[in-house]
Design an enzyme around this catalytic site. Structure first.
Site, PDB file in Angstrom:
ATOM      1  N   CYS A  68       0.868  -1.036   0.015  1.00 56.36           N
ATOM      2  CA  CYS A  68      -0.057  -0.024  -0.014  1.00 56.36           C
ATOM      3  C   CYS A  68       0.928   1.150  -0.031  1.00 56.36           C
ATOM      4  CB  CYS A  68      -0.717   0.163   1.149  1.00 56.36           C
ATOM      5  SG  CYS A  68      -1.911   1.522   1.195  1.00 56.36           S
ATOM      6  N   CYS A  90      -0.376   4.153   2.182  1.00 57.67           N
ATOM      7  CA  CYS A  90      -0.513   3.752   3.692  1.00 57.67           C
ATOM      8  C   CYS A  90       1.006   4.336   4.012  1.00 57.67           C
ATOM      9  CB  CYS A  90      -0.750   2.528   3.972  1.00 57.67           C
ATOM     10  SG  CYS A  90      -2.370   1.878   3.498  1.00 57.67           S
ATOM     11  N   ASP A  91       2.013   3.743   3.291  1.00 61.41           N
ATOM     12  CA  ASP A  91       3.481   3.581   3.635  1.00 61.41           C
ATOM     13  C   ASP A  91       4.512   4.633   2.970  1.00 61.41           C
ATOM     14  OD1 ASP A  91       2.712   1.749   5.544  1.00 61.41           O
ATOM     15  OD2 ASP A  91       2.865   0.117   4.160  1.00 61.41           O
TER      16      ASP A  91
END
Length: 318
Positions: free
Chosen positions: A139, A142-143
């Site tokens: 992701c 997300c990261d």
């Protein structure tokens, strides 16, 4: 086989399931949650969550899920370790849905909230699995922030991979995109977004042979699947964008799904095609796939379930 009758069955224990549990228990639906094979869902494999509101210093995924569980249990949710192995969904409003847990216990539920999530597809390389959480992620949204001004790579050739590559290009020094075939599957518009960025390099006919690094990602060994030439690059992050598989196998043939298995719900609702059955989180969301959107739809599912029960329990007017 022992049979237990309940008002609300929640299947799955990620942000969607736990949020649904919080709202359902506060509405006195006395929900029973079965965690599934991965208690806490995908977030338990995430080391740091920085983009969930209310955590100014961030929080690691497993801790966050433990806190959500405690909050749900505080209001009366019963969380059980177990897997729903079979389910028979009622056709009519007011019907009873029957589920089997671990092939031994039968649950009869007036409402069912499905929050079984989706599983990211990985390449299956030992080095990739070893470094998940150490620089390997599924992701970018997300990261990606953790790799600001660094050099990263992304695997995939579809719209998601192209979108995540351009997202990473906004924050990373350089993005190398590995496409297994000689062209992208992404739409022309998405391809143009990738090729117009000077800090994205697209390598076609290229596959990952090994992720380099002991504790964290330090580089990538790649192979050209036509010429068999092996090359290496230095990177600190590897993002896998080859798709997700929604965990919906036990519902096939009973609920309407798209061609990849995501449950289809009514617009602006978590209602499925079966009365009293609601779907929330990544199991029905292939566009956003964020903890916060999953939590929001879990709230919606509990509210939808509460309203459904209120409607079927209304006394008939003379």
């Amino acid at each position: 086989m022992a049979v237990e009758r309940i008002k609300c069955l929640i299947i799955g224990s990620g942000p969607a399931g736990y949020t649904a549990a919080i709202y359902a228990s506060r509405a006195d639906l006395k929900p029973i949650m079965y965690t599934g094979m991965e208690p806490g869902g995908q977030l338990t494999t995430t080391t740091e969550v920085d983009n969930f509101p209310g955590y100014p210093d961030g929080i690691d995924g497993p801790t966050m899920m433990m806190q959500l569980q405690k909050q749900a249990e505080r209001f009366g949710t019963e969380v059980r370790i177990g897997m729903i192995t079979k389910i028979d969904l009622a056709q009519e409003a007011g019907g009873i849905h029957k589920a089997v847990v671990d092939n031994t216990t039968e649950i009869e539920a007036e409402t069912v909230i499905i929050s079984t999530g989706a599983t990211a597809r990985y390449l299956g390389l030992p080095s990739e699995q070893r470094l998940r959480g150490g620089g390997v992620s599924a992701c970018a949204v997300c990261d990606g922030f953790f790799y600001k001004n660094q050099r990263v790579a992304i695997v995939g050739g579809g719209d998601t991979a192209a979108e995540e590559a351009t997202y990473l290009a906004n924050i990373c020094e350089h993005v190398t995109m590995l496409v297994r075939k000689d062209e992208m599957r992404a739409s022309k518009a998405m391809q143009h977004r990738v090729t117009s960025r000077k800090n994205i390099t697209v390598l076609y006919n290229t596959e990952v042979e090994e992720v380099l690094g002991e504790q964290v990602v330090e580089g990538l060994k790649m192979i050209n699947n036509e010429t068999k030439e092996v090359t290496e690059i230095d990177i600190t992050g590897l993002f896998i964008a080859i798709g997700h598989k929604p965990n919906t196998d036990i519902f096939k043939g009973q609920l309407e799904m798209d061609d990849t298995g995501y449950i289809i719900t009514e617009p602006k609702s978590t209602k499925t095609g079966k009365p009293g059955v609601f779907a929330s989180g990544d199991v029905q969301d292939k566009d956003y796939r964020q903890a916060i959107t999953a939590a929001g739809s879990g709230c919606m599912a509990a509210l939808d379930a509460e309203r459904y029960l209120s409607e079927i329990e209304k006394p008939v007017e003379a």
